[in-house]
Design an enzyme around this catalytic site. Structure first.
Site, PDB file in Angstrom:
ATOM      1  N   TYR A 121     -13.286  34.071  -2.914  1.00 61.33           N
ATOM      2  CA  TYR A 121     -11.959  34.533  -2.510  1.00 61.33           C
ATOM      3  C   TYR A 121     -10.883  34.014  -3.454  1.00 61.33           C
ATOM      4  O   TYR A 121     -10.044  34.785  -3.958  1.00 61.33           O
ATOM      5  CB  TYR A 121     -11.673  34.074  -1.079  1.00 61.33           C
ATOM      6  CG  TYR A 121     -10.292  34.419  -0.590  1.00 61.33           C
ATOM      7  CD1 TYR A 121      -9.978  35.717  -0.200  1.00 61.33           C
ATOM      8  CD2 TYR A 121      -9.287  33.451  -0.520  1.00 61.33           C
ATOM      9  CE1 TYR A 121      -8.702  36.044   0.250  1.00 61.33           C
ATOM     10  CE2 TYR A 121      -8.018  33.764  -0.070  1.00 61.33           C
ATOM     11  CZ  TYR A 121      -7.725  35.061   0.311  1.00 61.33           C
ATOM     12  OH  TYR A 121      -6.468  35.368   0.748  1.00 61.33           O
ATOM     13  N   LYS A 125      -8.465  36.080  -6.225  1.00 58.65           N
ATOM     14  CA  LYS A 125      -7.003  35.990  -6.278  1.00 58.65           C
ATOM     15  C   LYS A 125      -6.547  35.503  -7.651  1.00 58.65           C
ATOM     16  O   LYS A 125      -5.543  35.975  -8.198  1.00 58.65           O
ATOM     17  CB  LYS A 125      -6.491  35.054  -5.180  1.00 58.65           C
ATOM     18  CG  LYS A 125      -6.728  35.547  -3.763  1.00 58.65           C
ATOM     19  CD  LYS A 125      -6.020  36.859  -3.493  1.00 58.65           C
ATOM     20  CE  LYS A 125      -6.161  37.292  -2.040  1.00 58.65           C
ATOM     21  NZ  LYS A 125      -5.530  38.603  -1.786  1.00 58.65           N
TER      22      LYS A 125
END
Length: 214
Positions: A121, A125
């Site tokens: 994750y 990003k």
């Protein structure tokens, strides 16, 4: 008076941003890029239905692009699908926006985002931040909130528990740990607009404690 473009308008931060920015006198027009229309109306509001895999460049026109796109691995179904939503789409829309003369890109990222992270994750990003940075907008702002607080449309037990815990430990997070405090979606949305109005140029990153002060 400016035109704002918003992608990710249906999520917690995105939907809050839409409500706030429609009431913001700095904007005369707000364009939402969506898969399907929302049941809201406003004199400033323009809803554009787009194919996110093949977006129509003529619909991505304005002064500032706000991106609040994001999903969970569970909802996306696979890492590949999550990466497409969290990174590929925001980058491709940014690329078109830059070519169309959009000056600013204001992104909702995440605390700890890092293209070299071991976390899928956070790496996703971080990848997106690097890709948007490389587009060389006149101004790129990435807000990096910690745990996002607010009422989501769908019930997520894990997040409900997380919200309770985040609020409980928040007073204990002081000094350099303040950036890990939970932050309300409404404050993130407000901070994005404040930062967009400051006339900044270059690349800027703001974490939760900085967003709280705006």
């Amino acid at each position: 008076m400016k035109t704002a473009i918003i992608i990710g308008a249906t999520g917690l931060v995105g939907s809050t941003l839409v409500k706030q920015i429609l009431d913001n006198p700095n904007y005369s027009k707000v364009t939402l890029l969506l898969r399907k229309p929302l049941e809201i109306q406003h004199p400033k509001l323009q809803q554009e239905i787009v194919d996110f895999d093949k977006p129509d460049a003529t619909k991505i026109m304005g002064d500032e692009l706000f991106c609040a796109m994001g999903t969970t691995l569970r909802k996306a179904g696979s890492k590949e699908a999550q990466y497409k939503i969290d990174c590929t789409y925001p980058y491709e829309f940014g690329k078109i926006a830059k070519a169309n003369g959009v000056k600013q890109y204001i992104l909702v990222s995440s605390i700890g985002s890092d293209a070299n992270s071991n976390s899928f994750y956070l790496r996703t990003k971080g990848d997106l931040e690097q890709k948007i940075k490389a587009l060389d907008f006149e101004n790129f702002i990435s807000v990096r909130p910690s745990f996002i607080l607010g009422d989501r449309q769908e019930f997520r037990l894990g997040e409900k528990i997380g919200i309770v815990l985040a609020k409980a430990i928040s007073p204990l997070l002081i000094g350099s740990l303040k950036k890990y405090r939970g932050i309300e979606a409404a404050q993130i949305a407000k901070a994005m607009q404040v930062l967009a109005s400051k006339g900044l140029t270059g690349v800027h990153f703001f974490e939760s404690d900085e967003l709280q002060a705006l």
